[in-house]
Design a protein around this motif. Structure first.
Motif, PDB file in Angstrom:
ATOM      1  N   THR A   1      27.462  34.378 -10.626  1.00 21.14           N
ATOM      2  CA  THR A   1      28.738  34.034 -10.001  1.00 21.14           C
ATOM      3  C   THR A   1      29.183  35.100  -9.010  1.00 21.14           C
ATOM      4  O   THR A   1      30.082  34.868  -8.220  1.00 21.14           O
ATOM      5  CB  THR A   1      29.837  33.833 -11.061  1.00 21.14           C
ATOM      6  OG1 THR A   1      29.942  35.024 -11.849  1.00 21.14           O
ATOM      7  CG2 THR A   1      29.510  32.647 -11.964  1.00 21.14           C
ATOM      8  N   ASP A   2      28.535  36.260  -9.036  1.00 21.21           N
ATOM      9  CA  ASP A   2      28.818  37.332  -8.086  1.00 21.21           C
ATOM     10  C   ASP A   2      27.740  37.295  -7.008  1.00 21.21           C
ATOM     11  O   ASP A   2      26.561  37.520  -7.299  1.00 21.21           O
ATOM     12  CB  ASP A   2      28.807  38.686  -8.810  1.00 21.21           C
ATOM     13  CG  ASP A   2      29.174  39.850  -7.915  1.00 21.21           C
ATOM     14  OD1 ASP A   2      29.010  39.746  -6.679  1.00 21.21           O
ATOM     15  OD2 ASP A   2      29.609  40.879  -8.462  1.00 21.21           O
TER      16      ASP A   2
ATOM     17  N   ASP B   1      26.798  39.337  -4.922  1.00 23.30           N
ATOM     18  CA  ASP B   1      26.112  40.616  -4.719  1.00 23.30           C
ATOM     19  C   ASP B   1      25.191  40.978  -5.873  1.00 23.30           C
ATOM     20  O   ASP B   1      24.548  42.026  -5.845  1.00 23.30           O
ATOM     21  CB  ASP B   1      27.138  41.734  -4.512  1.00 23.30           C
ATOM     22  CG  ASP B   1      27.934  41.548  -3.242  1.00 23.30           C
ATOM     23  OD1 ASP B   1      27.381  41.000  -2.266  1.00 23.30           O
ATOM     24  OD2 ASP B   1      29.118  41.932  -3.227  1.00 23.30           O
ATOM     25  N   VAL B   2      25.141  40.138  -6.914  1.00 22.06           N
ATOM     26  CA  VAL B   2      24.301  40.423  -8.086  1.00 22.06           C
ATOM     27  C   VAL B   2      23.249  39.330  -8.228  1.00 22.06           C
ATOM     28  O   VAL B   2      23.556  38.147  -8.184  1.00 22.06           O
ATOM     29  CB  VAL B   2      25.152  40.524  -9.374  1.00 22.06           C
ATOM     30  CG1 VAL B   2      24.258  40.674 -10.600  1.00 22.06           C
ATOM     31  CG2 VAL B   2      26.125  41.687  -9.279  1.00 22.06           C
ATOM     32  N   THR B   3      21.999  39.778  -8.407  1.00 26.59           N
ATOM     33  CA  THR B   3      20.871  38.876  -8.617  1.00 26.59           C
ATOM     34  C   THR B   3      20.125  39.338  -9.858  1.00 26.59           C
ATOM     35  O   THR B   3      19.928  40.537 -10.058  1.00 26.59           O
ATOM     36  CB  THR B   3      19.915  38.905  -7.406  1.00 26.59           C
ATOM     37  OG1 THR B   3      20.648  38.605  -6.224  1.00 26.59           O
ATOM     38  CG2 THR B   3      18.780  37.918  -7.576  1.00 26.59           C
ATOM     39  N   ILE B   4      19.711  38.378 -10.667  1.00 30.13           N
ATOM     40  CA  ILE B   4      18.878  38.671 -11.834  1.00 30.13           C
ATOM     41  C   ILE B   4      17.487  38.127 -11.536  1.00 30.13           C
ATOM     42  O   ILE B   4      17.339  36.969 -11.146  1.00 30.13           O
ATOM     43  CB  ILE B   4      19.460  38.035 -13.107  1.00 30.13           C
ATOM     44  CG1 ILE B   4      20.849  38.606 -13.388  1.00 30.13           C
ATOM     45  CG2 ILE B   4      18.513  38.266 -14.297  1.00 30.13           C
ATOM     46  CD1 ILE B   4      21.608  37.885 -14.472  1.00 30.13           C
ATOM     47  N   VAL B   5      16.486  38.995 -11.704  1.00 28.84           N
ATOM     48  CA  VAL B   5      15.113  38.631 -11.375  1.00 28.84           C
ATOM     49  C   VAL B   5      14.225  38.880 -12.592  1.00 28.84           C
ATOM     50  O   VAL B   5      14.268  39.965 -13.184  1.00 28.84           O
ATOM     51  CB  VAL B   5      14.595  39.469 -10.177  1.00 28.84           C
ATOM     52  CG1 VAL B   5      13.184  39.051  -9.803  1.00 28.84           C
ATOM     53  CG2 VAL B   5      15.525  39.346  -8.988  1.00 28.84           C
ATOM     54  N   GLU B   6      13.428  37.881 -12.949  1.00 35.71           N
ATOM     55  CA  GLU B   6      12.404  38.042 -13.981  1.00 35.71           C
ATOM     56  C   GLU B   6      11.048  38.059 -13.276  1.00 35.71           C
ATOM     57  O   GLU B   6      10.798  37.249 -12.389  1.00 35.71           O
ATOM     58  CB  GLU B   6      12.411  36.862 -14.949  1.00 35.71           C
ATOM     59  CG  GLU B   6      13.611  36.783 -15.847  1.00 35.71           C
ATOM     60  CD  GLU B   6      13.475  35.617 -16.814  1.00 35.71           C
ATOM     61  OE1 GLU B   6      12.615  35.697 -17.725  1.00 35.71           O
ATOM     62  OE2 GLU B   6      14.208  34.643 -16.639  1.00 35.71           O
ATOM     63  N   PHE B   7      10.189  38.984 -13.689  1.00 27.94           N
ATOM     64  CA  PHE B   7       8.854  39.048 -13.093  1.00 27.94           C
ATOM     65  C   PHE B   7       7.932  39.824 -14.017  1.00 27.94           C
ATOM     66  O   PHE B   7       8.369  40.397 -15.004  1.00 27.94           O
ATOM     67  CB  PHE B   7       8.889  39.670 -11.694  1.00 27.94           C
ATOM     68  CG  PHE B   7       9.401  41.084 -11.650  1.00 27.94           C
ATOM     69  CD1 PHE B   7       8.525  42.148 -11.589  1.00 27.94           C
ATOM     70  CD2 PHE B   7      10.762  41.345 -11.653  1.00 27.94           C
ATOM     71  CE1 PHE B   7       8.985  43.457 -11.537  1.00 27.94           C
ATOM     72  CE2 PHE B   7      11.241  42.650 -11.604  1.00 27.94           C
ATOM     73  CZ  PHE B   7      10.356  43.703 -11.544  1.00 27.94           C
ATOM     74  N   GLU B   8       6.649  39.820 -13.686  1.00 32.63           N
ATOM     75  CA  GLU B   8       5.655  40.551 -14.459  1.00 32.63           C
ATOM     76  C   GLU B   8       4.939  41.543 -13.558  1.00 32.63           C
ATOM     77  O   GLU B   8       4.797  41.311 -12.355  1.00 32.63           O
ATOM     78  CB  GLU B   8       4.627  39.590 -15.057  1.00 32.63           C
ATOM     79  CG  GLU B   8       5.227  38.634 -16.084  1.00 32.63           C
ATOM     80  CD  GLU B   8       4.222  37.607 -16.552  1.00 32.63           C
ATOM     81  OE1 GLU B   8       3.976  37.553 -17.775  1.00 32.63           O
ATOM     82  OE2 GLU B   8       3.682  36.886 -15.699  1.00 32.63           O
TER      83      GLU B   8
ATOM     84  N   THR C   1      23.527  44.396  -4.684  1.00 30.45           N
ATOM     85  CA  THR C   1      23.330  44.778  -3.293  1.00 30.45           C
ATOM     86  C   THR C   1      24.673  44.873  -2.579  1.00 30.45           C
ATOM     87  O   THR C   1      25.657  44.269  -2.996  1.00 30.45           O
ATOM     88  CB  THR C   1      22.442  43.742  -2.567  1.00 30.45           C
ATOM     89  OG1 THR C   1      23.010  42.446  -2.720  1.00 30.45           O
ATOM     90  CG2 THR C   1      21.025  43.760  -3.090  1.00 30.45           C
ATOM     91  N   ASP C   2      24.673  45.657  -1.509  1.00 33.36           N
ATOM     92  CA  ASP C   2      25.851  45.777  -0.654  1.00 33.36           C
ATOM     93  C   ASP C   2      25.366  46.223   0.731  1.00 33.36           C
ATOM     94  O   ASP C   2      24.537  47.134   0.825  1.00 33.36           O
ATOM     95  CB  ASP C   2      26.838  46.797  -1.232  1.00 33.36           C
ATOM     96  CG  ASP C   2      28.110  46.875  -0.416  1.00 33.36           C
ATOM     97  OD1 ASP C   2      28.701  45.819  -0.116  1.00 33.36           O
ATOM     98  OD2 ASP C   2      28.509  48.005  -0.072  1.00 33.36           O
TER      99      ASP C   2
END
Length: 141
Positions: A71-72, A74-81, A103-104
């Motif tokens: 919902t923000d 500027d905020v991202t959630i990333v899943e990776f290997e 990020t900004d």
């Protein structure tokens, strides 16, 4: 991988990870085992850490990211290997990550990286050492 995950949240000139990080950016590793940092402040500290990490783990490749919107904006959630091996041990480093990235102004201000410390310890110290500590667990994933 991050360029793909963060897209237009990053400045167009940010080609490498260090280019993506703000001068006063922060990286946190909440599950970091003893001997590895839990918090790095500033691009110079992050650069030193990444350089030392190359002496510990040889990365082969990174998996495709799964990006979760928040919902923000500027905020991202990333899943990776990440896949590779311990430089000193030759042990497999097949790690799953969940990263929460703020990020900004086209740069990463805060990067909180969650990963399994046992996978890191096996790659750095060897399975025999880690298995002795945790009671001989056979699941390395």
């Amino acid at each position: 991988m991050l360029r793909k995950a963060l897209g237009d949240r990053l400045a167009p000139d940010a080609a490498t990870f260090l280019d993506m990080v703000a001068e006063n950016g922060v990286m946190e590793f909440p599950y970091s085992p003893p001997g590895l940092p839990t918090r790095l402040v500033g691009k110079a500290a992050i650069a030193r850490h990444l350089e030392s990490l190359g002496d510990m783990i040889a990365f082969d490749r990174m998996g495709e990211p799964t990006i979760h919107a928040t919902t923000d904006p500027d905020v991202t959630i990333v899943e990776f290997e990440g896949f590779g091996s311990g430089v000193a041990t030759g042990e497999s480093y097949d790690q799953r990550y969940i990263s929460v990235i703020r990020t900004d102004a086209g740069r990463i201000m805060h990067y909180r990286d969650y990963w399994n410390p046992l996978v890191a310890l096996r790659a750095l110290r060897g399975s025999a050492v880690v298995d002795a500590l945790v009671g001989g667990a056979s699941d390395h994933g």
